[in-house]
Design a protein around this motif. Structure first.
Motif, PDB file in Angstrom:
ATOM      1  N   TRP A 315      46.062  43.761  61.531  1.00  0.00           N
ATOM      2  CA  TRP A 315      45.136  42.720  61.092  1.00  0.00           C
ATOM      3  C   TRP A 315      45.464  41.340  61.662  1.00  0.00           C
ATOM      4  CZ3 TRP A 315      40.888  43.630  57.968  1.00  0.00           C
ATOM      5  CH2 TRP A 315      40.800  44.921  57.440  1.00  0.00           C
ATOM      6  N   THR A 316      44.406  40.585  61.914  1.00  0.00           N
ATOM      7  CA  THR A 316      44.569  39.209  62.395  1.00  0.00           C
ATOM      8  C   THR A 316      43.763  38.261  61.500  1.00  0.00           C
ATOM      9  OG1 THR A 316      44.894  39.915  64.664  1.00  0.00           O
ATOM     10  CG2 THR A 316      44.134  37.662  64.347  1.00  0.00           C
ATOM     11  N   PHE A 317      44.382  37.177  61.123  1.00  0.00           N
ATOM     12  CA  PHE A 317      43.698  36.167  60.312  1.00  0.00           C
ATOM     13  C   PHE A 317      43.560  34.874  61.111  1.00  0.00           C
ATOM     14  CE2 PHE A 317      43.019  37.588  55.958  1.00  0.00           C
ATOM     15  CZ  PHE A 317      43.649  38.826  55.990  1.00  0.00           C
ATOM     16  N   ILE A 318      42.382  34.255  61.003  1.00  0.00           N
ATOM     17  CA  ILE A 318      42.164  32.962  61.669  1.00  0.00           C
ATOM     18  C   ILE A 318      42.011  31.911  60.577  1.00  0.00           C
ATOM     19  CG2 ILE A 318      40.783  31.692  63.351  1.00  0.00           C
ATOM     20  CD1 ILE A 318      39.595  34.353  64.230  1.00  0.00           C
ATOM     21  N   SER A 319      42.735  30.826  60.720  1.00  0.00           N
ATOM     22  CA  SER A 319      42.634  29.780  59.696  1.00  0.00           C
ATOM     23  C   SER A 319      42.869  28.427  60.344  1.00  0.00           C
ATOM     24  CB  SER A 319      43.674  30.016  58.610  1.00  0.00           C
ATOM     25  OG  SER A 319      44.948  29.714  59.122  1.00  0.00           O
ATOM     26  N   ASP A 320      42.742  27.372  59.537  1.00  0.00           N
ATOM     27  CA  ASP A 320      43.100  26.059  60.081  1.00  0.00           C
ATOM     28  C   ASP A 320      44.402  25.592  59.427  1.00  0.00           C
ATOM     29  OD1 ASP A 320      42.225  25.470  57.602  1.00  0.00           O
ATOM     30  OD2 ASP A 320      40.997  23.758  58.160  1.00  0.00           O
ATOM     31  N   LYS A 321      45.240  26.535  59.069  1.00  0.00           N
ATOM     32  CA  LYS A 321      46.564  26.253  58.480  1.00  0.00           C
ATOM     33  C   LYS A 321      46.444  25.386  57.234  1.00  0.00           C
ATOM     34  CE  LYS A 321      49.948  25.261  61.428  1.00  0.00           C
ATOM     35  NZ  LYS A 321      50.563  24.428  62.469  1.00  0.00           N
ATOM     36  N   GLN A 322      45.557  25.772  56.294  1.00  0.00           N
ATOM     37  CA  GLN A 322      45.387  24.987  55.079  1.00  0.00           C
ATOM     38  C   GLN A 322      46.689  24.931  54.296  1.00  0.00           C
ATOM     39  OE1 GLN A 322      43.260  27.460  55.880  1.00  0.00           O
ATOM     40  NE2 GLN A 322      41.157  26.851  55.484  1.00  0.00           N
ATOM     41  N   LYS A 323      46.698  23.921  53.432  1.00  0.00           N
ATOM     42  CA  LYS A 323      47.853  23.705  52.565  1.00  0.00           C
ATOM     43  C   LYS A 323      48.185  24.989  51.806  1.00  0.00           C
ATOM     44  CE  LYS A 323      47.151  19.294  50.860  1.00  0.00           C
ATOM     45  NZ  LYS A 323      46.664  18.590  49.681  1.00  0.00           N
ATOM     46  N   GLY A 324      49.400  25.445  51.914  1.00  0.00           N
ATOM     47  CA  GLY A 324      49.825  26.588  51.102  1.00  0.00           C
ATOM     48  C   GLY A 324      49.409  27.940  51.633  1.00  0.00           C
ATOM     49  N   LEU A 325      48.520  27.949  52.633  1.00  0.00           N
ATOM     50  CA  LEU A 325      47.998  29.240  53.088  1.00  0.00           C
ATOM     51  C   LEU A 325      49.067  30.091  53.781  1.00  0.00           C
ATOM     52  CD1 LEU A 325      45.664  31.167  53.497  1.00  0.00           C
ATOM     53  CD2 LEU A 325      44.909  29.833  55.422  1.00  0.00           C
ATOM     54  N   ILE A 326      49.829  29.462  54.678  1.00  0.00           N
ATOM     55  CA  ILE A 326      50.836  30.228  55.431  1.00  0.00           C
ATOM     56  C   ILE A 326      51.896  30.785  54.470  1.00  0.00           C
ATOM     57  CG2 ILE A 326      52.578  30.054  57.280  1.00  0.00           C
ATOM     58  CD1 ILE A 326      49.603  29.996  58.224  1.00  0.00           C
ATOM     59  N   ASP A 335      53.026  40.594  57.346  1.00  0.00           N
ATOM     60  CA  ASP A 335      53.069  41.121  58.717  1.00  0.00           C
ATOM     61  C   ASP A 335      51.797  40.910  59.528  1.00  0.00           C
ATOM     62  OD1 ASP A 335      55.649  41.979  58.234  1.00  0.00           O
ATOM     63  OD2 ASP A 335      54.917  43.825  57.292  1.00  0.00           O
ATOM     64  N   VAL A 336      50.788  40.307  58.933  1.00  0.00           N
ATOM     65  CA  VAL A 336      49.545  40.137  59.695  1.00  0.00           C
ATOM     66  C   VAL A 336      49.718  39.050  60.762  1.00  0.00           C
ATOM     67  CG1 VAL A 336      48.046  40.860  57.795  1.00  0.00           C
ATOM     68  CG2 VAL A 336      48.618  38.439  58.056  1.00  0.00           C
ATOM     69  N   ALA A 337      48.917  39.169  61.835  1.00  0.00           N
ATOM     70  CA  ALA A 337      48.973  38.157  62.900  1.00  0.00           C
ATOM     71  C   ALA A 337      48.112  36.968  62.510  1.00  0.00           C
ATOM     72  CB  ALA A 337      48.465  38.770  64.196  1.00  0.00           C
ATOM     73  N   HIS A 338      48.482  35.791  63.016  1.00  0.00           N
ATOM     74  CA  HIS A 338      47.715  34.577  62.693  1.00  0.00           C
ATOM     75  C   HIS A 338      47.148  33.950  63.956  1.00  0.00           C
ATOM     76  CE1 HIS A 338      49.007  34.285  58.551  1.00  0.00           C
ATOM     77  NE2 HIS A 338      50.178  34.729  58.972  1.00  0.00           N
ATOM     78  N   PRO A 397      53.331  27.798  68.775  1.00  0.00           N
ATOM     79  CA  PRO A 397      53.402  28.816  69.829  1.00  0.00           C
ATOM     80  C   PRO A 397      52.016  29.330  70.230  1.00  0.00           C
ATOM     81  CG  PRO A 397      54.648  29.480  67.870  1.00  0.00           C
ATOM     82  CD  PRO A 397      54.034  28.170  67.568  1.00  0.00           C
ATOM     83  N   PRO A 398      51.804  29.562  71.562  1.00  0.00           N
ATOM     84  CA  PRO A 398      50.464  29.971  72.031  1.00  0.00           C
ATOM     85  C   PRO A 398      50.026  31.323  71.498  1.00  0.00           C
ATOM     86  CG  PRO A 398      52.068  30.072  73.809  1.00  0.00           C
ATOM     87  CD  PRO A 398      52.750  29.385  72.681  1.00  0.00           C
ATOM     88  N   ILE A 399      50.949  32.090  70.930  1.00  0.00           N
ATOM     89  CA  ILE A 399      50.543  33.398  70.360  1.00  0.00           C
ATOM     90  C   ILE A 399      49.499  33.205  69.262  1.00  0.00           C
ATOM     91  CG2 ILE A 399      52.428  33.510  68.632  1.00  0.00           C
ATOM     92  CD1 ILE A 399      52.527  36.558  69.351  1.00  0.00           C
ATOM     93  N   HIS A 400      49.484  31.987  68.686  1.00  0.00           N
ATOM     94  CA  HIS A 400      48.528  31.696  67.613  1.00  0.00           C
ATOM     95  C   HIS A 400      47.209  31.111  68.102  1.00  0.00           C
ATOM     96  CE1 HIS A 400      51.516  32.686  64.750  1.00  0.00           C
ATOM     97  NE2 HIS A 400      52.276  31.628  64.946  1.00  0.00           N
ATOM     98  N   TRP A 401      47.155  30.676  69.352  1.00  0.00           N
ATOM     99  CA  TRP A 401      45.903  30.008  69.749  1.00  0.00           C
ATOM    100  C   TRP A 401      45.414  30.256  71.178  1.00  0.00           C
ATOM    101  CZ3 TRP A 401      46.339  26.173  73.532  1.00  0.00           C
ATOM    102  CH2 TRP A 401      47.627  25.683  73.757  1.00  0.00           C
ATOM    103  N   SER A 402      46.182  30.994  71.994  1.00  0.00           N
ATOM    104  CA  SER A 402      45.700  31.240  73.351  1.00  0.00           C
ATOM    105  C   SER A 402      45.448  32.735  73.573  1.00  0.00           C
ATOM    106  CB  SER A 402      46.716  30.733  74.375  1.00  0.00           C
ATOM    107  OG  SER A 402      46.284  31.123  75.661  1.00  0.00           O
TER     108      SER A 402
END
Ligand SMILES: [Zn+2]
Length: 423
Positions: A315-326, A335-338, A397-402
């Motif tokens: 599973w992969t989750f896309i977010s804008d790194k909201q407060k408390g989310l991570i 273990d999910v990817a972000h 790290p680019p693993i999260h956005w590239s």
């Protein structure tokens, strides 16, 4: 005063009051007096309408409303000296004016009717009518608000001032609208009491739907025997089944503020990506705030519905790194990817002092790069524009956005939280 419109319907009514007068001449039965029945729909807004002796009202509430409307239409200030369920008496506020009206209901069998009316108003028209308050306006405009609940406070204020030639503050206008909406939808307490029925109905009409109400068990926080609302989570069965059957394992999560009564509350959403790269709603929750605890609660329920932890690496989750989310992810489904939404990433990048079109273009180019050398080239390009810019990405790290670093398992290269419909 006390004129009787010739076209008004007649209603037989057994008269028992001495003050009753025969309005239509002699009758075979002396006791069978004729009375006029007040018709709110016809009479309330009729400028020619006049009260008449023996006029019948369904109850004191209707009578009071008719008198208030009369005061507003005639631009007079009136005051209720008596306002009970069996009798009501209103007088003109101007002391020199002798106008008054009295209506009552002598017993259970008798209708609520006008018993006495004083002489016509001798007072001048009032510029500021005290009857026009938020409660009056809410009742008067309730039907308009039912048809158009988004009628703006400002527009409503202007309409009232023009229609009734009276002043109305923005706050009064706001209160009137709120009261009108309360009349339509019920107060927040009444709505709160319906939540259990709402959840039961959702589950009945959509078998398999998850609908969970979270309340505060602490008796100290109870108000009027109601437990404090903490959250409501809904995942419709059809959305869940459709998502699991045909969508890629990519979920965008986001939170937004709620307006109105729920001020301070948040709407949390989980949205998938459909086959045409459009948005596919999965679940939503209304919570008291965007905190680690509320995100954890939401993700735990989402995990239960979709079975994410059975194969979290997929599973992969896309977010804008909201407060408390991570932190919430680490606690519930670690273990999910972000992926971080590049739109939000650029906004933060810009706020930190890296503005300008050239930097924006190169950042998006790096995000869209599909190979590592291509990505490195973009970062070199970025350092040529601003030597400090690539350093900003050290802890991102680019693993999260590239795309160059994404797992190919998801078969999805989305880099934005909100995916636009492809036309
Ligand atoms: Zn008067």
């Amino acid at each position: 005063m006390a004129k009787i419109p010739s076209d008004t319907p007649e209603n037989d009514c057994a008269a028992s009051d001495d003050e009753l007068i025969s309005l239509h001449g002699d009758s075979d039965d002396e006791n069978a007096q004729k009375s006029i029945v007040f018709n709110a729909r016809r009479d309330l807004e009729d400028p020619k309408f006049e009260f008449a002796l023996n006029m019948i009202f369904s109850n004191s509430k209707e009578f009071k409303w008719a008198v208030e409307m009369h005061a507003v239409m005639k631009k007079k200030d009136i005051n209720f000296k008596k306002n009970e369920s069996r009798r009501a008496r209103a007088v003109c506020k101007v002391s020199s004016c002798k106008w008054f009206i009295h209506a009552s209901k002598a017993n259970e069998d008798e209708p609520f009717k006008i018993k006495t009316i004083g002489p016509d108003h001798s007072c001048a028209n009032q510029r500021e009518n005290k009857t026009i308050d938020s409660g009056f306006l809410a009742k008067k405009y309730v039907e308009e608000f039912r048809i158009n609940p988004s009628w703006g406070v400002k527009e409503f204020q202007a309409h009232v001032m023009r229609k009734h030639s009276s002043t109305l503050s923005r706050h009064q206008s706001y209160r009137a609208k709120r009261k009108a909406l309360d009349l339509i939808t019920g107060t927040k307490e009444e709505q709160f009491d319906m939540l259990w029925d709402y959840c039961a109905e959702l589950k009945r009409s959509n078998p398999g739907t998850t609908c969970i109400l979270k309340l505060d068990d602490n008796p100290k926080t109870m108000v009027k025997n109601r437990k404090r609302f903490l959250g409501l989570y809904v995942c419709f069965a059809a959305c869940k089944q459709g998502f699991l059957a045909g969508c890629r394992p990519v979920i965008g999560v986001d939170g937004c503020h709620l307006k109105g009564y729920q001020k301070g509350g948040q709407l949390l959403t989980a949205v998938g990506i459909g086959a045409n790269n459009n948005m596919y709603p999965i679940a939503f929750a209304i919570v008291e705030g965007e905190l680690k605890e509320t995100w954890s609660w939401f993700l735990t329920l989402l995990n239960k519905d979709l079975g994410i932890s059975q194969n979290s690496f997929a599973w992969t989750f896309i977010s804008d790194k909201q407060k408390g989310l991570i932190l919430a992810f680490d606690e519930t489904i670690p273990d999910v990817a972000h992926r971080f939404c590049v739109r939000h990433l650029h906004r933060n990048f810009k706020t930190e002092g890296f503005g300008g079109q050239a930097l924006k273009d190169v950042l998006w180019k790096a995000a869209r790069a599909t190979t590592e050398p291509e990505f490195s080239k973009c970062m070199e390009e970025m350092s040529k524009i601003d030597i400090e810019a690539p350093k900003w990405f050290i802890n991102k790290p680019p693993i999260h956005w590239s795309r160059a670093f994404f797992s190919s398992f998801t078969k999805c290269d989305v880099i934005e939280q909100y995916v636009r419909v492809i036309k």
